[in-house]
Design an enzyme around this catalytic site. Structure first.
Site, short mmCIF file in Angstrom:
data_model
loop_
_atom_site.label_atom_id
_atom_site.label_comp_id
_atom_site.label_asym_id
_atom_site.label_seq_id
_atom_site.Cartn_x
_atom_site.Cartn_y
_atom_site.Cartn_z
CG HIS A 121 -0.47 1.91 -0.15
ND1 HIS A 121 -1.39 0.95 -0.49
CD2 HIS A 121 -0.80 2.31 1.10
CE1 HIS A 121 -2.23 0.77 0.52
NE2 HIS A 121 -1.89 1.58 1.50
CG ASP A 171 -6.14 -5.16 2.06
OD1 ASP A 171 -7.21 -4.90 1.49
OD2 ASP A 171 -5.03 -4.80 1.63
CG ASP A 196 -1.35 -1.47 7.58
OD1 ASP A 196 -2.57 -1.28 7.51
OD2 ASP A 196 -0.52 -0.91 6.84
CG HIS A 197 -2.37 -3.29 3.97
ND1 HIS A 197 -3.42 -3.20 3.10
CD2 HIS A 197 -1.91 -2.04 4.13
CE1 HIS A 197 -3.58 -1.95 2.72
NE2 HIS A 197 -2.67 -1.21 3.34
#
Length: 325
Positions: free
Chosen positions: A179, A103, A81-82
């Site tokens: 977030h 990202d 992720d990211h």
């Protein structure tokens, strides 16, 4: 069964969503895999660059691999992720992941396309799915911070050109989530008009909801009652919003904040009530069970309970077709 997110999304689109859960340590991984096996629910286990730096990539992947052997009936993908290029290319070359996210959402459109295309080329060569992002979420996650002034919703008029230009497999969109533990303090909620238009422009294409934690008020209250000082005005993604978003193409919902709050609640309450204790394994057992029960509820909410068998059935059909050739 370890699959790519592309394979998972092809089956779940508009029917149910998959929880994509960030993990850092062993107790989380045990709780996640135990819940998935009990619920027979497909899921995505994901790590961030921050988690990889904290625990080391080999440690994280080894723990995930061990969990897959301990809970052999699970159906899942491993996602980063990211990620930025330095993390993504390292993960692609060293293996272990079936999906990565680039990202580049903070860049302008053209730069985002350029960076995403480069990742897609390397990832697809090794049958690894790619998630891209268009639009910027506010909030705090790990060591990433974006203030509200620099966040913006995904522009639906750009999504078709972006997906066509990059050949990404799924698209994370900014439709009102954020977030961290202090999301939705303004009470705006998900912007379904934007989500609906994006789906109309990308029919059948998997969409991803970042910042999908609920931030349960009871959990915040219990943390503060046990000595915490968290703000109480946050409002996460509500259950009715999740149910409404799934038929609109949301296939993957990221969860991180809720599990962190759960860990905080368990440990604060445990040592408040048992001040003589000092062994980490005792509250660890409590946390794993709480985590498991939390995930069982998420699987039900997302509609993926008892869906893991679909993938085995699909695999069997493909193998049967191949054997007939």
């Amino acid at each position: 069964m370890l699959l790519t997110t592309r394979q998972l999304f092809a089956q779940c689109y508009s029917r149910y969503a998959l929880p994509a859960v960030n993990v850092f340590f062993m107790e989380e991984i045990h709780g996640l895999f135990a819940a998935a096996q009990e619920a027979q629910a497909p899921f995505i286990v994901q790590t961030t660059p921050f988690a990889r730096d904290y625990a080391h990539p080999e440690m994280l992947l080894s723990m995930i691999g061990a969990a897959a052997r301990i809970y052999p009936q699970v159906t899942y993908a491993i996602h980063m992720d990211h990620g930025y290029e330095e993390h993504i290319f390292d993960a692609i070359e060293k293996g272990g992941y079936t999906s990565v996210m680039i990202d580049a959402s903070h860049d302008d459109f053209e730069k985002n396309v350029e960076r995403t295309k480069a990742v897609v080329a390397k990832a697809h060569a090794k049958n690894i799915s790619v998630e891209a992002e268009l639009g910027v979420l506010a909030g705090v996650e790990d060591d990433l911070t974006v203030d509200a002034a620099h966040s913006f919703y995904t522009n639906p008029q750009q999504v078709e050109d972006f997906v066509k230009a990059t050949d990404c497999d799924s698209l994370a969109i900014a439709v009102g989530t954020s977030h961290g533990a202090y999301k939705f303090s303004g009470g705006q909620g998900l912007q379904f008009n934007i989500l609906e238009e994006i789906q109309q422009r990308l029919p059948g294409f998997p969409l991803v909801l970042h910042g999908g934690s609920n931030v349960i008020p009871e959990v915040i209250g219990r943390i503060n009652a046990a000595g915490g000082k968290l703000k109480t005005d946050a409002k996460g993604v509500q259950e009715e919003e999740v149910r409404k978003a799934i038929p609109l193409g949301i296939c993957k919902i990221n969860i991180a904040t809720d599990t962190r709050l759960l860990w905080t609640m368990v440990n604060r309450e445990f040592f408040r009530d048992r001040p003589e204790e000092f062994a980490p394994t005792t509250p660890g057992k409590v946390f794993m069970e709480e985590y498991k029960q939390f995930m069982l509820k998420k699987f039900d909410l997302f509609g993926c309970t008892n869906k893991a068998g679909e993938f085995q059935s699909e695999l069997n059909l493909r193998q049967e077709k191949i054997s007939r050739l």
